[in-house]
Scaffold this active site. Sequence first.
Site, PDB file in Angstrom:
ATOM      1  N   HIS A  42     -11.203  -9.126 -11.961  1.00  0.00           N
ATOM      2  CA  HIS A  42     -10.378  -9.614 -13.185  1.00  0.00           C
ATOM      3  C   HIS A  42     -11.511 -10.176 -14.104  1.00  0.00           C
ATOM      4  CE1 HIS A  42      -7.106 -11.201 -10.059  1.00  0.00           C
ATOM      5  NE2 HIS A  42      -7.225  -9.751 -10.328  1.00  0.00           N
TER       6      HIS A  42
ATOM      7  N   ASP B 221      -4.625 -12.940  -5.582  1.00  0.00           N
ATOM      8  CA  ASP B 221      -4.591 -11.287  -5.625  1.00  0.00           C
ATOM      9  C   ASP B 221      -5.511 -10.984  -4.853  1.00  0.00           C
ATOM     10  OD1 ASP B 221      -4.088  -8.598  -6.541  1.00  0.00           O
ATOM     11  OD2 ASP B 221      -5.254  -8.983  -8.485  1.00  0.00           O
TER      12      ASP B 221
ATOM     13  N   SER C 117     -12.680 -12.313  -8.774  1.00  0.00           N
ATOM     14  CA  SER C 117     -12.292 -13.091  -9.743  1.00  0.00           C
ATOM     15  C   SER C 117     -13.093 -14.223 -10.093  1.00  0.00           C
ATOM     16  CB  SER C 117     -10.866 -13.433  -9.685  1.00  0.00           C
ATOM     17  OG  SER C 117      -9.963 -13.881 -10.683  1.00  0.00           O
TER      18      SER C 117
END
Lengths: 292, 187
Positions: B38, B131, B11
């Site tokens: 992401h 995540d 991310s």
Amino acid sequence: MDNFDTPLSISEEDLKRFIEAIKTASTYDFSEYSEKSLMRRLEKVLSDNQMEISGFIDRLKQDTSFLEKTIKDITVNTTELFRDPTAWHMLKYNVLPLIAQNDEINIWHAGCSTGQEVYSMMIMLNEMGLLNKTNIYASDLNSDVIETAKKGVYKYRFNLLYLDNFDKVLKENPHDPGNKAEVSYSKYFDINKVKDTISMNSFLQKKPLYKKHDLVTEPNPFPGVAYDLILCRNVIIYFNYNLQNKVFSLFFNNIKINGALLLGMHESMLGPISSRFEKKGQLYIKSKKLNP
Amino acid sequence: MTNKAVIIGGSAGSFQVVIRILSQIPKSFPYPLFLCLHRLKHVREGFVEALSIKSNITILEPNDKDRIKPGIAYLAPSNYHLLIEPEFHFALSSGEPINHSRPSIDLSFASAAYAYRNNLTGIILSGANKDGALGLKAVADFEGTTIVQDPNDCQIRTMTESAIKTARVDHVLSTDQIIAFLAKMTG
């Protein structure tokens, strides 16, 4: 939303038992659904209900309203206003101009979910001066999402992200970057920040004809209507090849010559029927050339 | 062994790391490489192109039901969950975001773990949320190999620290060591 804590709590065996229970107790058959997606959805339903698979299946067999609710939860789909701006730009500049001259335009949103795509289309058609001569048809397997679509009221905070998409699609022209159009939101919807809602204006709410419809087992939900454009985005990703082919045949049989089918950004048509369509990006055209 | 695969989740702060990995991965890397990253809103489009400029191997955003092939880096498409089916093809989902993320690293990792079992290597890179932690745990639960970028090497350490707390981690590695690991896999 944040209750995802057991990535794979159910087994393939459990999934089979679930499919069997649904099949026995209802008219729904999930056996040809994409396995991983179905598993993921089942896990979410289990976690939302705070239940474990065995008790859950027992209750499905005994409690009809619970069964119906579960089927609705499994088949619900998420979408946003003007999802995938590049697809909307293509519709605006490459697809709709081809059918703009027709006396009447028929558009079917197959698997319309909560209706954001339907409203996006109507807004775009209105900006292009085509809304009045267009008939908007929309269907979904899930009657709850259709009710939401009819109301046309969405959460503001969630959709806030997608007002960017609105700007991109309606105000910007990728073929003429310097030229920005003025389009006001209030023409199409009211934003109420206190209530956290976006409400579609009533001339848009009243326009579409909605119908509950199963793409896999039922014929054209709007008998006698031939379509200039069918949108079916992010629906067939939940089906296996066999089911996909059934759906594509249904579309093929009900699209006009030179009419088009739009799939989602990362979906493609395989199988026998694909040879009858001319492919242009995400767009499948039932061309005269291929269907003399 | 032909059935191995590598999955990378990242991310905020992972973009440069991924670029470095792709620019140094052997051209003959013999396994599929899944990238679940992401994305910031402004790089929703053109991400494949940006990564491809320096990559040694082909990068694709898979379509639903595409078959998985070795030697290709597959990037989870923006705004979809990327799932790996046990028959080694992809499945996309537009189901709701998980922990505000779509694609969800947890979901991609868990489905890949289930399909590849102990032949999967999962790698978590820099990021500002948690995540990927449960996904990496799934990789560990199926006896796959688990790697986390050294939090000290990360621009933002939240994601890697969360993974280390949640999953059995086999290796904590710097970017260079991750690159060396992938080179060694190539043989």
